[in-house]
Design a protein around this motif. Structure first.
Motif, PDB file in Angstrom:
ATOM      1  N   HIS A 184      49.859-100.885  33.882  1.00 42.26           N
ATOM      2  CA  HIS A 184      49.788-100.612  32.433  1.00 42.26           C
ATOM      3  C   HIS A 184      50.834 -99.579  32.035  1.00 42.26           C
ATOM      4  O   HIS A 184      51.516 -99.712  31.001  1.00 42.26           O
ATOM      5  CB  HIS A 184      48.384-100.129  32.073  1.00 42.26           C
ATOM      6  CG  HIS A 184      48.235 -99.779  30.619  1.00 42.26           C
ATOM      7  ND1 HIS A 184      48.380 -98.491  30.161  1.00 42.26           N
ATOM      8  CD2 HIS A 184      47.974-100.563  29.537  1.00 42.26           C
ATOM      9  CE1 HIS A 184      48.205 -98.483  28.843  1.00 42.26           C
ATOM     10  NE2 HIS A 184      47.952 -99.736  28.438  1.00 42.26           N
ATOM     11  N   ASP A 185      50.999 -98.503  32.838  1.00 42.30           N
ATOM     12  CA  ASP A 185      51.981 -97.472  32.516  1.00 42.30           C
ATOM     13  C   ASP A 185      53.398 -98.036  32.527  1.00 42.30           C
ATOM     14  O   ASP A 185      54.223 -97.681  31.671  1.00 42.30           O
ATOM     15  CB  ASP A 185      51.878 -96.328  33.521  1.00 42.30           C
ATOM     16  CG  ASP A 185      50.584 -95.545  33.356  1.00 42.30           C
ATOM     17  OD1 ASP A 185      50.259 -94.769  34.282  1.00 42.30           O
ATOM     18  OD2 ASP A 185      49.903 -95.699  32.311  1.00 42.30           O
ATOM     19  N   ARG A 186      53.674 -98.892  33.476  1.00 41.64           N
ATOM     20  CA  ARG A 186      55.036 -99.452  33.541  1.00 41.64           C
ATOM     21  C   ARG A 186      55.294-100.416  32.401  1.00 41.64           C
ATOM     22  O   ARG A 186      56.414-100.540  31.922  1.00 41.64           O
ATOM     23  CB  ARG A 186      55.241-100.148  34.884  1.00 41.64           C
ATOM     24  CG  ARG A 186      56.694-100.569  35.113  1.00 41.64           C
ATOM     25  CD  ARG A 186      56.943-101.054  36.519  1.00 41.64           C
ATOM     26  NE  ARG A 186      58.344-101.346  36.729  1.00 41.64           N
ATOM     27  CZ  ARG A 186      58.910-102.526  36.514  1.00 41.64           C
ATOM     28  NH1 ARG A 186      58.161-103.536  36.100  1.00 41.64           N
ATOM     29  NH2 ARG A 186      60.205-102.718  36.723  1.00 41.64           N
ATOM     30  N   ASP A 187      54.247-101.113  31.973  1.00 38.41           N
ATOM     31  CA  ASP A 187      54.435-102.022  30.838  1.00 38.41           C
ATOM     32  C   ASP A 187      54.710-101.261  29.547  1.00 38.41           C
ATOM     33  O   ASP A 187      55.342-101.788  28.619  1.00 38.41           O
ATOM     34  CB  ASP A 187      53.204-102.915  30.672  1.00 38.41           C
ATOM     35  CG  ASP A 187      53.115-103.957  31.762  1.00 38.41           C
ATOM     36  OD1 ASP A 187      52.026-104.527  31.935  1.00 38.41           O
ATOM     37  OD2 ASP A 187      54.129-104.205  32.449  1.00 38.41           O
ATOM     38  N   THR A 188      54.202-100.031  29.460  1.00 39.99           N
ATOM     39  CA  THR A 188      54.309 -99.279  28.202  1.00 39.99           C
ATOM     40  C   THR A 188      55.343 -98.164  28.261  1.00 39.99           C
ATOM     41  O   THR A 188      55.834 -97.726  27.223  1.00 39.99           O
ATOM     42  CB  THR A 188      52.944 -98.677  27.852  1.00 39.99           C
ATOM     43  OG1 THR A 188      52.494 -97.841  28.935  1.00 39.99           O
ATOM     44  CG2 THR A 188      51.917 -99.775  27.627  1.00 39.99           C
ATOM     45  N   SER A 189      55.680 -97.661  29.456  1.00 32.93           N
ATOM     46  CA  SER A 189      56.586 -96.533  29.574  1.00 32.93           C
ATOM     47  C   SER A 189      58.037 -96.983  29.439  1.00 32.93           C
ATOM     48  O   SER A 189      58.415 -98.074  29.870  1.00 32.93           O
ATOM     49  CB  SER A 189      56.386 -95.827  30.921  1.00 32.93           C
ATOM     50  OG  SER A 189      57.328 -94.790  31.068  1.00 32.93           O
ATOM     51  N   LYS A 190      58.858 -96.104  28.851  1.00 34.12           N
ATOM     52  CA  LYS A 190      60.291 -96.377  28.703  1.00 34.12           C
ATOM     53  C   LYS A 190      61.138 -95.500  29.607  1.00 34.12           C
ATOM     54  O   LYS A 190      62.366 -95.575  29.589  1.00 34.12           O
ATOM     55  CB  LYS A 190      60.707 -96.169  27.245  1.00 34.12           C
ATOM     56  CG  LYS A 190      60.032 -97.152  26.282  1.00 34.12           C
ATOM     57  CD  LYS A 190      60.516 -96.937  24.861  1.00 34.12           C
ATOM     58  CE  LYS A 190      59.858 -97.936  23.900  1.00 34.12           C
ATOM     59  NZ  LYS A 190      60.322 -97.745  22.494  1.00 34.12           N
ATOM     60  N   ASN A 194      59.292 -95.493  35.850  1.00 28.78           N
ATOM     61  CA  ASN A 194      59.006 -96.913  36.106  1.00 28.78           C
ATOM     62  C   ASN A 194      59.366 -97.315  37.531  1.00 28.78           C
ATOM     63  O   ASN A 194      58.673 -98.106  38.170  1.00 28.78           O
ATOM     64  CB  ASN A 194      59.771 -97.782  35.110  1.00 28.78           C
ATOM     65  CG  ASN A 194      59.178 -97.712  33.716  1.00 28.78           C
ATOM     66  OD1 ASN A 194      58.014 -97.310  33.563  1.00 28.78           O
ATOM     67  ND2 ASN A 194      59.950 -98.076  32.707  1.00 28.78           N
ATOM     68  N   THR A 225      52.672-110.048  34.961  1.00 28.18           N
ATOM     69  CA  THR A 225      51.938-109.429  33.861  1.00 28.18           C
ATOM     70  C   THR A 225      52.206-110.172  32.557  1.00 28.18           C
ATOM     71  O   THR A 225      53.164-110.957  32.435  1.00 28.18           O
ATOM     72  CB  THR A 225      52.335-107.960  33.716  1.00 28.18           C
ATOM     73  OG1 THR A 225      53.701-107.882  33.275  1.00 28.18           O
ATOM     74  CG2 THR A 225      52.204-107.226  35.046  1.00 28.18           C
ATOM     75  N   ALA A 249      53.268-108.806  30.000  1.00 32.47           N
ATOM     76  CA  ALA A 249      54.487-108.253  29.404  1.00 32.47           C
ATOM     77  C   ALA A 249      55.741-108.873  30.005  1.00 32.47           C
ATOM     78  O   ALA A 249      56.852-108.475  29.655  1.00 32.47           O
ATOM     79  CB  ALA A 249      54.503-106.740  29.607  1.00 32.47           C
TER      80      ALA A 249
END
Length: 588
Positions: A64-70, A75, A103, A105
């Motif tokens: 989830h963090d990797r899908d949302t983090s920039k 990442n 995922t 994403a």
């Protein structure tokens, strides 16, 4: 006799045919039941792998963090952690080929053999992806595939299954999990259902799609819709057609396993039985005629008794005797035979006793050659330790020396002992050596527990270890390590003594190996060489071979010439001595 023989043969053939058909049906039923049980265990294991990944909160959080983090650095770290978690699941079973997570994403994570995956960019339009998306979170068995459904570089056949991944805190769909495994366990289990070379086994789902089979690519599968299907956990056996059909259903999936065996293969057993019965009938008829003519003679009965006793003598039984009352010539023949057997029995007993005595004498002579000359060095070391007043070390050394004297002087059990007692003796010896060399030599012991009670000649390990320490480890300018461990093969136990010492010169090693081969092939010559002048020579290299040769001869005397010592060495790297002995059979 012929009428009775014909009647018995007909009844026997009918009963045998019924038994063969019944046994084959029972065998097919048991085989398919065991196969379905294996499938259930296998699928349960696969199901547990997917559940463990789906319930891994840390992995789901990182996805989830990797899908949302920039933040690219974060990442990268998160992706590496996710891959490590997948790797732990990958190495939990040796049949997993690859684990893939895709995922929602659009990101994917892969852990597979080779790490050279190239993801199929059109995976979203594939049938397997739609099948996973249409599921409600349960396990989806995708079956056998001729290559990876995700990695285009993976061309080997795989068994594929997967499920949706959910965030367990808010039941949010994260993506899909796909696992590819080696199909050999499934194909091997299918082979258990086959009861003849022409048997074919199929796994079919509820839509009659074939999951796997033992048939070749050229063989066309049957119409599964017309085959009898089991309900729940029952096993169906149908022999009403030209094929014996058995089927069973797996609990963990909607699979049905079908086993089809042609009736011709089953009847071939009956045909062989019939042909064998014909041969038996002809043989019995012939023997009946021969016996009838022999029995008509008065001499047949005493000769039968004599022949029977002769067969016992051929098998080594010399305790029996023949008592008959017949013609004078036959009585004389029987009496001479009885005297001959009794005489042979007496001679065998004498030879056995003489052989045992000679063997014991050889063993005692070999045992007497063991000369633990290291005890002189030990006494000298004790003197200097007393002088330095190192009481703790001295106590350990004196105790070890006491045990060694007690062991080496107790010969009530002649030449036999156990590996456990030999290892105790070795520990006492190494206590003395480690104290004398002050940490320059260390010992690593790794012996299987089931080998500790194996019987072997007394003082087998010590001469070898003494040579390893004195000639291999003491001259070293670096710490020395002595390893003792066991290796077990199908019929042989090997005790390996390995050091990292200076090794043996190639010419000396070849000479020692030739001597061992010579001793194994000629024990009499080995016994004579025990008394040759070289056994008392002052040369270090000559004395080095005495203990090794002594141990080798005693093992050959006790177990046979295919066992004994095997020596391997390389200068500057160390020496390995292998003690080969027969592995006791279970219960001995």
């Amino acid at each position: 006799m012929l009428i009775l023989l014909t009647l018995v043969s007909v009844l026997y053939y009918k009963k045998t045919t019924d038994i063969i058909h019944s046994k084959i049906s029972d065998l097919a039923e048991k085989n398919i039941s065991q196969t379905v049980g294996l499938f259930d265990l296998l699928l349960q294991g696969y199901d547990s792998i997917t559940k463990s990944l789906n319930s891994n909160y840390e992995m789901l959080r990182l996805i989830h963090d990797r899908d949302t983090s920039k933040d690219e650095a974060v990442n990268i770290i998160n992706e590496r952690t996710i891959t490590n978690i997948m790797g732990a699941a990958y190495y939990s079973r040796d049949d997993i080929v690859g684990i893939h997570i895709i995922t929602n994403a659009g990101k994917n994570y892969n852990y597979e053999r080779g790490f050279d995956s190239v993801i199929n960019a059109d995976y979203a339009s594939t049938a397997w992806y739609h099948k996973l998306q249409d599921s409600s979170g349960e396990m989806v068995w995708l079956g056998l595939s001729k290559g990876s459904i995700i990695n285009r570089f993976q061309q080997d056949s795989v068994f594929v299954f997967g499920r949706k991944l959910y965030d367990l805190t808010d039941h949010r769909l994260i993506g899909v999990l796909v696992i590819e495994t080696n199909p050999q366990p499934i194909l091997a289990a299918l082979s258990n259902v086959r009861i003849s070379p022409n048997s074919q086994v199929y796994i079919v789902d509820k839509e009659d799609h074939m999951i796997a089979s033992t048939a070749g690519e050229k063989d066309s599968p049957p119409s599964f819709g017309g085959l009898p299907r089991p309900q729940n956990n029952e096993i169906v056996v149908d022999d009403r057609t030209e094929q014996l059909i058995v089927s069973a259903k797996a609990k963990m999936s909607d699979w049905t396993v079908f086993g089809l065996t042609p009736k011709g293969d089953i009847n071939s057993e009956v045909v062989k039985t019939r042909e064998y019965l014909y041969l038996v009938i002809l043989a019995v008829v012939f023997l009946s005629l021969v016996l009838a003519s022999i029995i008509s003679q008065n001499i047949s009965s005493p000769l039968k008794l004599l022949i029977r006793e002769m067969k016992q003598v051929e098998m080594g039984n010399f305790k029996g005797s023949v008592t008959v009352k017949s013609f004078e010539e036959i009585n004389s023949l029987v009496s001479s035979f009885n005297r001959m057997v009794n005489r042979m029995d007496e001679l065998i007993d004498r030879i056995t006793l003489a052989t045992v005595s000679e063997k014991n004498a050889e063993l005692q002579a070999l045992q007497s050659q063991v000369n633990p000359h290291f005890l002189y060095n030990t006494l000298d070391m004790i003197y200097w330790m007393l002088d330095e007043r190192e009481n703790d070390r001295l106590g350990k050394v004196i105790l070890a020396l006491s045990h060694m004297f007690r062991y080496s002087s107790d010969w009530q059990e002649a030449s036999k002992t156990t590996l456990r007692q030999e290892l105790d003796q070795m520990r006492h010896y190494m206590t003395i050596i480690e104290s004398r060399l002050e940490g320059r030599v260390s010992t690593v012991l790794d012996v299987a527990q089931e080998c500790l009670d194996v019987v072997l000649p007394k003082m087998t390990l010590q001469p070898i270890i003494e040579n390893a320490v004195k000639y291999g480890l003491e001259p070293l300018d670096r710490p020395g390590v002595l390893r003792v461990y066991t290796e077990i093969s199908e019929h042989e136990l090997r005790i390996v003594i390995e050091d990292n010492g200076v090794g043996i010169e190639e010419s000396a090693l070849q000479c020692m190996q030739e001597q061992l081969i010579k001793d194994a092939s000629d024990i009499d010559g080995a016994m004579a060489s025990l008394q040759s002048p070289q056994t008392t020579g002052a040369s270090g290299q000559t004395r080095r071979g005495i203990g090794i040769t002594n141990v080798h001869r005693r093992i050959v005397l006790m177990f046979g010439d295919i066992y004994g010592l095997r020596i391997h060495s390389k200068q500057g790297e160390g020496t390995t001595v292998i003690i080969a002995m027969p592995l006791p059979r279970k219960g001995e």
